[in-house]
Design a protein around this motif. Sequence first.
Motif, PDB file in Angstrom:
ATOM      1  N   THR A  49     -12.113  -8.070 -31.634  1.00 53.88           N
ATOM      2  CA  THR A  49     -12.663  -7.551 -32.887  1.00 53.88           C
ATOM      3  C   THR A  49     -11.639  -7.500 -34.018  1.00 53.88           C
ATOM      4  O   THR A  49     -11.955  -7.814 -35.172  1.00 53.88           O
ATOM      5  CB  THR A  49     -13.244  -6.146 -32.665  1.00 53.88           C
ATOM      6  OG1 THR A  49     -12.223  -5.293 -32.114  1.00 53.88           O
ATOM      7  CG2 THR A  49     -14.424  -6.199 -31.696  1.00 53.88           C
ATOM      8  N   GLU A  50     -10.396  -7.137 -33.682  1.00 50.86           N
ATOM      9  CA  GLU A  50      -9.396  -6.909 -34.728  1.00 50.86           C
ATOM     10  C   GLU A  50      -8.575  -8.151 -35.067  1.00 50.86           C
ATOM     11  O   GLU A  50      -8.285  -8.419 -36.231  1.00 50.86           O
ATOM     12  CB  GLU A  50      -8.462  -5.768 -34.312  1.00 50.86           C
ATOM     13  CG  GLU A  50      -9.179  -4.427 -34.180  1.00 50.86           C
ATOM     14  CD  GLU A  50      -8.315  -3.353 -33.527  1.00 50.86           C
ATOM     15  OE1 GLU A  50      -7.088  -3.582 -33.394  1.00 50.86           O
ATOM     16  OE2 GLU A  50      -8.863  -2.311 -33.124  1.00 50.86           O
ATOM     17  N   VAL A  51      -8.199  -8.910 -34.034  1.00 48.21           N
ATOM     18  CA  VAL A  51      -7.352 -10.084 -34.270  1.00 48.21           C
ATOM     19  C   VAL A  51      -8.200 -11.309 -34.611  1.00 48.21           C
ATOM     20  O   VAL A  51      -7.937 -12.018 -35.592  1.00 48.21           O
ATOM     21  CB  VAL A  51      -6.466 -10.383 -33.047  1.00 48.21           C
ATOM     22  CG1 VAL A  51      -5.641 -11.654 -33.279  1.00 48.21           C
ATOM     23  CG2 VAL A  51      -5.572  -9.198 -32.733  1.00 48.21           C
ATOM     24  N   TYR A  52      -9.243 -11.564 -33.793  1.00 45.51           N
ATOM     25  CA  TYR A  52     -10.038 -12.784 -33.962  1.00 45.51           C
ATOM     26  C   TYR A  52     -11.319 -12.559 -34.774  1.00 45.51           C
ATOM     27  O   TYR A  52     -12.050 -13.520 -35.038  1.00 45.51           O
ATOM     28  CB  TYR A  52     -10.389 -13.363 -32.589  1.00 45.51           C
ATOM     29  CG  TYR A  52      -9.150 -13.747 -31.809  1.00 45.51           C
ATOM     30  CD1 TYR A  52      -8.395 -14.865 -32.173  1.00 45.51           C
ATOM     31  CD2 TYR A  52      -8.711 -12.980 -30.734  1.00 45.51           C
ATOM     32  CE1 TYR A  52      -7.246 -15.210 -31.473  1.00 45.51           C
ATOM     33  CE2 TYR A  52      -7.565 -13.323 -30.017  1.00 45.51           C
ATOM     34  CZ  TYR A  52      -6.842 -14.439 -30.404  1.00 45.51           C
ATOM     35  OH  TYR A  52      -5.707 -14.780 -29.705  1.00 45.51           O
ATOM     36  N   LYS A  53     -11.563 -11.302 -35.156  1.00 42.92           N
ATOM     37  CA  LYS A  53     -12.696 -10.960 -36.025  1.00 42.92           C
ATOM     38  C   LYS A  53     -14.038 -11.445 -35.451  1.00 42.92           C
ATOM     39  O   LYS A  53     -14.925 -11.905 -36.167  1.00 42.92           O
ATOM     40  CB  LYS A  53     -12.509 -11.549 -37.427  1.00 42.92           C
ATOM     41  CG  LYS A  53     -11.181 -11.199 -38.092  1.00 42.92           C
ATOM     42  CD  LYS A  53     -11.000  -9.694 -38.238  1.00 42.92           C
ATOM     43  CE  LYS A  53      -9.658  -9.344 -38.904  1.00 42.92           C
ATOM     44  NZ  LYS A  53      -9.423  -7.881 -38.941  1.00 42.92           N
ATOM     45  N   ILE A  54     -14.175 -11.340 -34.133  1.00 51.23           N
ATOM     46  CA  ILE A  54     -15.424 -11.712 -33.469  1.00 51.23           C
ATOM     47  C   ILE A  54     -16.299 -10.474 -33.330  1.00 51.23           C
ATOM     48  O   ILE A  54     -15.868  -9.456 -32.778  1.00 51.23           O
ATOM     49  CB  ILE A  54     -15.154 -12.330 -32.080  1.00 51.23           C
ATOM     50  CG1 ILE A  54     -14.386 -13.646 -32.230  1.00 51.23           C
ATOM     51  CG2 ILE A  54     -16.461 -12.557 -31.321  1.00 51.23           C
ATOM     52  CD1 ILE A  54     -13.938 -14.252 -30.905  1.00 51.23           C
ATOM     53  N   GLN A  55     -17.510 -10.565 -33.815  1.00 49.20           N
ATOM     54  CA  GLN A  55     -18.449  -9.449 -33.719  1.00 49.20           C
ATOM     55  C   GLN A  55     -18.974  -9.360 -32.285  1.00 49.20           C
ATOM     56  O   GLN A  55     -19.575 -10.313 -31.781  1.00 49.20           O
ATOM     57  CB  GLN A  55     -19.620  -9.662 -34.688  1.00 49.20           C
ATOM     58  CG  GLN A  55     -20.662  -8.549 -34.675  1.00 49.20           C
ATOM     59  CD  GLN A  55     -20.097  -7.208 -35.137  1.00 49.20           C
ATOM     60  OE1 GLN A  55     -19.303  -7.162 -36.075  1.00 49.20           O
ATOM     61  NE2 GLN A  55     -20.504  -6.139 -34.490  1.00 49.20           N
ATOM     62  N   SER A 113      -8.563  -6.983 -29.322  1.00 48.12           N
ATOM     63  CA  SER A 113      -8.084  -8.233 -29.930  1.00 48.12           C
ATOM     64  C   SER A 113      -9.250  -9.090 -30.398  1.00 48.12           C
ATOM     65  O   SER A 113      -9.160  -9.785 -31.416  1.00 48.12           O
ATOM     66  CB  SER A 113      -7.210  -9.012 -28.945  1.00 48.12           C
ATOM     67  OG  SER A 113      -7.980  -9.564 -27.889  1.00 48.12           O
ATOM     68  N   ARG A 130      -7.834 -20.771 -30.233  1.00 45.88           N
ATOM     69  CA  ARG A 130      -8.635 -19.628 -30.640  1.00 45.88           C
ATOM     70  C   ARG A 130      -9.735 -19.348 -29.612  1.00 45.88           C
ATOM     71  O   ARG A 130     -10.580 -20.217 -29.344  1.00 45.88           O
ATOM     72  CB  ARG A 130      -9.266 -19.881 -32.015  1.00 45.88           C
ATOM     73  CG  ARG A 130     -10.103 -18.718 -32.519  1.00 45.88           C
ATOM     74  CD  ARG A 130     -10.693 -18.993 -33.886  1.00 45.88           C
ATOM     75  NE  ARG A 130     -11.577 -17.923 -34.297  1.00 45.88           N
ATOM     76  CZ  ARG A 130     -11.179 -16.768 -34.816  1.00 45.88           C
ATOM     77  NH1 ARG A 130      -9.895 -16.556 -35.003  1.00 45.88           N
ATOM     78  NH2 ARG A 130     -12.051 -15.835 -35.154  1.00 45.88           N
TER      79      ARG A 130
END
Length: 360
Positions: free
Chosen positions: A285-291, A283, A255
């Motif tokens: 923001t959308e896949v790994y949900k990192i702000q 990716s 990850r």
Amino acid sequence: YAKCGALDESNLLFSRTKNPGTAAWSAAISGNCLNGQYGIAVHLFRSMQSEHVQPNEFTYTAILTACMALGDTVSGMEIHSNLIRNGYGTNTSVLKSLITFYLRQGRYHQALKLCLALSNHDISWDTLVESFSQVDHHVGIVNLFHVIQCCGANLDYHTARLILSSCGKLGLLEEGLQAHAYMTKCGLASTACTNSYLIDMYSSCGSLRHAFDAFNYMPDKDASSWTSIVAANVENGCPETAIRLFSQMQKEKCRPTPEVFLSVLKACARTGLVNEAFRFFASMTEVYKIQPSEEHYSHMIEVLSRAGMFKEAEHFIDSVVPSESVASAWSLLCAAAKQNGNDKTVELAGDRLARLPGGC
């Protein structure tokens, strides 16, 4: 009385003592230090000297504590000379107090010299390295490491990482190699976290080859080690390799961290890979949900600016960048447009900044 917080009673009892000896003087000085009356403690020590009463190790450790608290370097150094004359220059307790005193006063050279007078069993090298680290004295940490090497002392993982970090910050490759060898000998170089510090250290020293050696040596590569090797390639002029490594990291199902996205976006900016940068940003923001942080937005603007895509950069700020990061985004675009002679974008960015705190 002093230990119970009844300092007035303690001092009164001392004042009524006829011909107080070393123990009484030491107790009075220590009691005042214990209750935060460091100025009185120093005054008592001066009076003790004028009465020609011989101090002992407890007197010296207490009065050095007072000098530390007062930041009184001159008195502390006078006491150092005094204790040497009185035969306490090699006393372990007194030496430890002196080392702490000199460290607190920022006199690292004196502290290091005193360290050499102590045996491994009498000194905490980890504590000393930590003391140097707290004031960012990287030269002092490297010098301490040389002393540690000579003594063959054991270290913990945290101290090992501080030493590696200092070698990197000073760009000392030879010392970094020595530190790596010593950590290996002590069994401290086998963890993923320590290996990440090794990669960072070699990268800071400009040795990408050694950074790769440290990375490849790791049996189990975690997110931290991948992040370090990607950043190392970006910082040492190999952005294409950094992007390839990032893709490999994803294939290994590791990850990604927010920090590795910063590095890969910087790599895209340097190689002109606009589409790839947007793909990585999406990716994240959308896949790994990192702000995204302000730095992530800044790197995206840099990607577009370096590619001469100022209209797209303006649209990115208006549609993607959150309000709390807008000022820095427009400032960055303004500076990039100036550098590229794009007067229209400079004017637009200046107009937008005029409505916000700061300016172009």
